[in-house]
Design a protein around this motif. Structure first.
Motif: not given
Length: 696
Positions: A164-169, A106-114, A126-129, A173-174
């Protein structure tokens, strides 16, 4: 009679407003006030945004150059100021964003659609693995859509999250995920179940949600972590005039739920450095003062040090109205005890330093009566006094015979304990003759007076305790005695990683404080970059960290929301080299931050002597310097280099810190646990950059 439309500001709007030129800020604020009064005014020209993913996002003209982005639904009376920028930038920002209601929370969320296809390269840019393999399993493949939604994942991002397959990914997305979704996902990745996460959050997912009811969505704790409702001009101005003081407006959903509402008994909240424990406690104090404190009573907010109590009181002044402040008393714990003793005509002065004046004479007299045939050092007696006798409130020979000696050297037979006891008896007698009292004995005796009814309990509706790890067994027992057990009685926040007074280690349950079912944790670090946090946590590897109630805590689940350069560890030989390295760091930092007048920095040393030596050299290099002491807290001063000991820096924060520590502090983790915790505290005062100088 029609109700006034509901107007809210988003966190993005306030952050963007703070970056604008002063003349533009003024113009935006004047327009926003008019908007708040009547968002349906004919003078507000809502324009459609060509190609926008969300038809409810409209552009409004602030002047010929500047545009605001507003959420204006086709039905309902909710209006949200989302963003402000130059015409073209504002339109670009709005094109791929959508404001939606999560169908489970029920939370209101602003989403960047990609698209999901675009998400994978984001980790690399982002320099991630890269993902380990195109065919490897993903982190959340076993979770159903409803489970992901219940964690806070927006419906529009389900496919992206499933890839998402890893902590880095996940970390990459954070920035696109709502804060509760990112936290929930990394907790599940760390081994928690969805049910455990929801239970700890107190999140209900058993209700039917109307995804078109934005007014109801705004009332959720999750929504209020990124949107604030403004009811009048005064509230609007207060928020927009201090847009960078985000903590005053936005709380993490878990913090919001813990800050508001009644609790059936004592609550303990754990959290690593920078997770907002003190902020939560301040909001809790405000709520209790406004909702749970009848006339004639107050909320007591206490902590261990004068500096932190002063800082808390100052921050509460910006958070609370005058009438609310009148119901909150902020005092460091020893000041409260001293005041109680004076008000009850207890003439003893409290001993804080056993190596001075009357206390030293009393101790020397006690040492004169010791049995020298036992072959025990003076250091043994002092540690036995501090860690066993005073810590546990032992007052008789019989109590000493059965006292716990966990962590103390050797096994003492009953006969040896009987031979040792006269030293402690003599010491207390010598203190009493001088009208002196050890601080733990003062805690114990005041607690006894309150528990027996000899003294009346103070009129507190609730007591909040910050930096709980600094409070020992006798202090916790006194806190328990100060207020009747019941609704909202005690609220503790703390962190075993920051326990810098090892003698005060205590389990709450053994002090009469029952937190069963009311123990919570905060995981997200809002202050320190993840790079600084990782370096600080690395210092504690091999050190035992408790949860303040006899259990163990861990660091694996803590995360920081910001990133920056990793702190550099500089090994140097001699004080002159340490000062030179510190000065180089300060000059580089000053140059890098030249565009920001508000840059704050602190040099932190383990002792007053080393602090003063470094301050002299830095002053000679042309810097203006101020020292933070027990009585002077210059933490808000700008354009200066602050200096503090590791103990005094506790509870403060700066853009940058330079930590100077002796090489011995980096020794065996078990033997140097206290020193490592001091370095952890010092390093985590930094918000952006840090240096750790190892002094050989």
């Amino acid at each position: 009679m029609s109700l006034k439309p509901k107007v809210a500001l988003s966190q993005d709007f306030l952050l963007q407003l703070s970056k604008l030129p002063k003349n533009v800020q003024s113009k935006v604020m004047q327009w926003a006030i008019k908007f708040q009064v009547d968002p349906k005014s004919p003078g507000i020209n809502y324009e459609n945004i060509l190609g926008a993913r969300d038809a409810n996002l409209k552009s409004v003209r602030l002047d010929s150059d500047w545009r605001g982005i507003v959420f204006k639904p086709s039905s309902g009376d909710v209006y949200v100021l989302l963003y402000v920028a130059h015409h073209d930038e504002a339109y670009r920002w709005a094109e791929n964003r959508k404001l939606a209601v999560n169908p489970v929370t029920g939370a209101m969320q602003l989403v960047l659609i990609q698209s999901a296809e675009a998400a994978a390269p984001a980790a690399e840019t982002a320099g991630q693995v890269k993902s380990e393999s195109a065919h490897s399993s993903t982190l959340f493949e076993t979770l159903q859509d409803r489970e992901l939604l219940s964690l806070g994942v927006p419906q529009e991002m389900l496919d992206v999250v499933r890839a998402i397959a890893s902590d880095n990914q996940l970390d990459a997305l954070q920035a696109r995920l709502p804060v509760e979704a990112y936290e929930g996902l990394f907790l599940v990745a760390a081994g928690d179940t969805v049910s455990q996460v929801l239970s700890a959050r107190e999140t209900r997912v058993d209700r039917d949600i109307d995804t078109e009811n934005f007014a109801a969505a705004l009332e959720t704790a999750e929504s209020q972590s990124r949107f604030v409702i403004v009811d009048d001009d005064e509230a609007m101005l207060a928020i927009m005039n201090a847009p960078l003081a985000q903590w005053r407006v936005f709380l993490h959903p878990t913090q919001k739920k813990l800050a508001d509402g009644d609790r059936t008994g004592a609550v303990r909240v754990l959290g690593g450095a920078g997770t907002g424990k003190t902020v939560l406690a301040m909001h809790r104090a405000k709520w209790l003062a406004e909702n749970g404190t009848p006339a004639g009573q107050k909320v007591l907010f206490t902590t261990f040090t004068k500096n932190l109590a002063s800082d808390i009181e100052q921050n509460l002044r910006t958070l609370c109205s005058k009438s609310t402040l009148e119901k909150i008393e902020v005092r460091n714990f020893d000041a409260w005890v001293h005041g109680f003793m004076r008000s009850h005509k207890l003439e003893h002065r409290i001993v804080y330093d056993r190596k001075q004046d009357g206390a030293l004479q009393a101790w020397e007299s006690a040492m004169a009566v010791r049995d020298t045939t036992l072959d025990l050092s003076k250091d043994f007696y002092e540690k036995e006094l501090e860690q066993v006798i005073l810590a546990q409130g032992v007052t008789t020979r019989d109590e000493y015979r059965v006292a716990r000696r966990t962590g103390r050297e050797g096994i003492l037979s009953r006969g040896k304990r009987d031979a040792i006891w006269p030293v402690f008896e003599e010491y207390r007698g010598q203190l009493s003759s001088r009208k002196l009292k050890e601080v733990n004995d003062a805690y114990r005796e005041v607690a006894a007076m309150l528990s027996s009814g000899e003294a009346q309990r103070p009129a507190y509706s609730a007591i909040l305790i910050d930096e709980t790890q600094d409070f020992g067994e006798q202090a916790l027992k006194l806190l328990r005695a100060m207020i009747e057990p019941g609704t909202n009685d005690l609220f503790f926040v703390g962190d075993g990683h920051q326990r810098i007074y090892s003698r005060n280690k205590a389990a709450m349950s053994k002090c009469g404080i029952d937190i069963r079912g009311r123990a919570r944790k905060l995981y997200l670090n809002y202050r320190t970059t993840d790079e600084i946090r990782r370096q600080a946590v690395a210092l504690l590897e091999g050190c035992e960290v408790d949860d303040l109630d006899g259990g163990q805590d861990e660091t694996r689940r803590y995360k920081s929301l910001s990133h920056g350069p990793a702190p550099i560890v500089y090994p140097v030989e001699g004080l002159e080299a340490a000062a030179t390295q510190a000065i180089t760091f300060l000059k580089d930092g000053q140059q890098a931050q030249s565009a920001q007048d508000a840059w704050s920095v602190c040099v932190i040393a383990p002792s007053e002597k080393l602090r003063e030596t470094l301050a002299q050299q830095v002053t000679a290099a042309g810097f203006s310097c101020v020292t933070i002491t027990a009585h002077t807290n210059h933490a808000d001063s700008r354009g200066v280099v602050h200096f503090a000991t590791m103990h005094r820096a506790k509870g403060l924060e700066f853009d940058s810190v330079v930590v100077v520590a002796p090489e011995a502090y980096f020794g065996d983790p078990e033997a140097t646990a206290n020193q490592r915790k001091l370095m952890y505290v010092a390093l985590t005062r930094a918000k952006r950059t840090a240096a750790l100088i190892c002094l050989a």
